[in-house]
Scaffold this active site. Structure first.
Site, short mmCIF file in Angstrom:
data_model
loop_
_atom_site.label_atom_id
_atom_site.label_comp_id
_atom_site.label_asym_id
_atom_site.label_seq_id
_atom_site.Cartn_x
_atom_site.Cartn_y
_atom_site.Cartn_z
N VAL A 15 29.27 -14.62 8.03
CA VAL A 15 28.27 -13.64 8.48
C VAL A 15 27.44 -14.20 9.64
CG1 VAL A 15 26.44 -12.08 7.76
CG2 VAL A 15 28.15 -12.79 6.09
N LYS A 206 23.78 -7.00 -6.92
CA LYS A 206 23.54 -5.81 -6.07
C LYS A 206 22.96 -4.66 -6.91
CE LYS A 206 27.29 -7.19 -3.02
NZ LYS A 206 28.76 -7.21 -2.87
#
Ligand code: NAP
Ligand code: HSE
Length: 429
Positions: A15, A206
């Protein structure tokens, strides 16, 4: 002229490398969007894996923690990973030093979201985490800023790209679990520790964040019940098709009379519905808002491209001055809800037993299910020569989770089984 926003970037892996590239190569386009320049001032990483990444204009720090101490940095991007150690220290230091923070680190926020949100608000800075949930899907922004006129009553989704990639590849190509997982790692979908993906913890991280945004509760990871996909066999994937379903790793949360249900587990989802038909590394979230819902959000959930997109969106939003409360409400207002245990859940269940094909085996399984008050709705048993092992799959009528577990324990204790029975909830979508 508005001052540039100066970025310190920690982590240059899948990322971080993507974010550095976009901040450098798309600087003019981003300045136009943000109304001011966004400058990658400093970066820190053990190694730079992208050999062609030109960091000549970027100063380097050996320790990521040094980024939080620099006067020439306004915003720290944390892309190290891990819920403690350097990542936690960096985010705490940066917020305390009144620097905005952008992170993709769902593990960190699921463990420490409440206290970090309070620290950000105390210091008047942003703590943004769009990339932490749903990859490139702007689901955090939607939950924080858009779906607010009515209360979210329920949400569920496919939140882990690695698992969805594994399950759909196993189904469409017949490839083995370890082989597909290795490809997901190569493609940059998996966590540094991929047991977080396949064991369901990443989905739980999440889900805890989404539940907090949806219901105004403090992230409560310990209250999420979690089952991963490691025990799913090709036989289950084939039986799912026989029953008109596909197996998906779901995260689901519901607030009911102040009690919060949060569950992560593989589920049998009816083929032809949006969640069942989601392929590869895609993620999807269905949010129900009673009279104003439901809504479905879907898009790429893992990998460099989608995650970079979400991180950069957060940076640009902050450059424009958007510094709202971290979970959409003041941190001090986040309540702790009573958890609803999964055992209390009522539903239908897919069960698979690997047994010896011999007289009385089926009768013995049915008797134990009947003893627990569980009735069989449909059943499938492929042909095998007598005396050979065979898989029997069935779907129950509505039953309580705890009763099914108890019956399976009794069945597993018999001599007729070759492996632990498999139990997968049927999901209404
Ligand atoms: P990654 O490829 O392993 O990159 C992590 C980077 O941080 C590496 O450059 C690593 O250096 C560096 N690093 C870690 N600890 C460090 C330390 N103490 N000091 C200096 N450098 C350190 O991981 P990633 O996939 O980019 O993930 C980064 C974060 O984004 C994680 O929180 C992850 O959960 C999250 N995320 C990832 C995705 C995805 O699709 N990959 C999607 C959403 C969110 P070394 O390589 O030398 O160790
Ligand atoms: N490992 C995660 C996944 C990355 O596969 O979904 C995206 O959060």
């Amino acid at each position: 002229v508005t001052k540039p926003l100066r970025i310190g970037l920690a982590g240059l892996g899948t990322v971080g490398g993507g974010v550095a590239r976009v901040l450098i190569s798309r600087a003019d386009a981003l300045a136009m969007r943000a109304g001011r320049r966004i400058v990658l001032t400093a970066a820190s990483a053990n190694v730079v894996r992208d050999k062609d990444l030109d960091l000549s204009s970027v100063s380097r720090e050996d320790s990521p923690l040094a980024l939080a101490a620099r006067d020439d940095i306004d915003l720290v991007v944390e892309l190290l990973g891990g819920h403690e150690g350097a990542a936690l220290e960096l985010v705490e230091d940066a917020l305390s030093a009144k620097k905005h923070v952008v992170t993709a680190n769902k593990a960190l926020l699921a463990h420490h979201g409440g206290s970090l949100a309070a620290l950000a608000e105390e210091n008047g800075v942003a703590l943004s985490f769009e990339a932490a949930v749903g990859g490139g899907i702007p689901i955090v922004k939607a939950m924080r800023e858009s779906l607010i006129a009515f209360d979210v009553t329920e949400l569920k989704g496919i939140l882990n790209g690695t698992c969805n990639f594994i399950l759909t590849q196993m189904e469409s190509t017949g490839r083995a679990f370890p082989d597909v997982l290795a490809e997901a790692q190569e493609l940059g979908y998996a966590e540094a520790d991929p047991t977080l993906d396949v064991g369901g913890a990443d989905t739980a991280h999440k889900l805890a964040l989404l539940a907090s945004l949806a219901f105004g509760t403090a992230p409560d990871l310990a209250a999420v019940s979690v089952t991963g996909i490691e025990h799913i066999k090709p036989a289950d994937i084939a039986f799912a098709r026989e029953f008109g379903c596909r197996i998906k790793l779901l995260g689901a949360a519901r607030l009911n009379d102040g009690a919060l249900e949060q569950r992560v587990h593989p589920a049998m989802v009816k083929a032809g519905t949006p969640l069942a038909d989601l392929e590869g590394s895609f993620n999807a979230v269905v949010a129900d808002l009673g009279e104003a819902g439901p809504y479905i959000f879907e898009g790429r959930g893992a990998g460099r491209g989608p995650t970079t997109s979400a991180v950069v969106a957060d940076i640009v939003n902050i450059a424009r001055g958007a510094i709202g409360p971290v979970f959409g409400r003041p941190a001090s207002s986040l309540v702790r809800a009573n958890p609803t245990p999964l055992e209390a859940r009522q539903g239908r269940y897919y069960l698979r037993f690997q047994v010896l094909d011999a007289p009385g085996v089926m009768a013995s399984i049915s008797r134990r299910l009947a003893d627990a008050g569980i009735s069989i709705d449909s059943m499938h048993q492929p042909n095998r020569p007598p005396g050979e092992p065979v898989a029997i799959a069935m779907i129950t009528h509505e039953a309580q989770h705890v009763a099914v577990r108890r019956a399976l324990k009794a069945i597993a204790a018999s001599d007729n089984l070759f492996e632990e029975p498999c139990m997968i909830p049927m999901e209404n979508t």
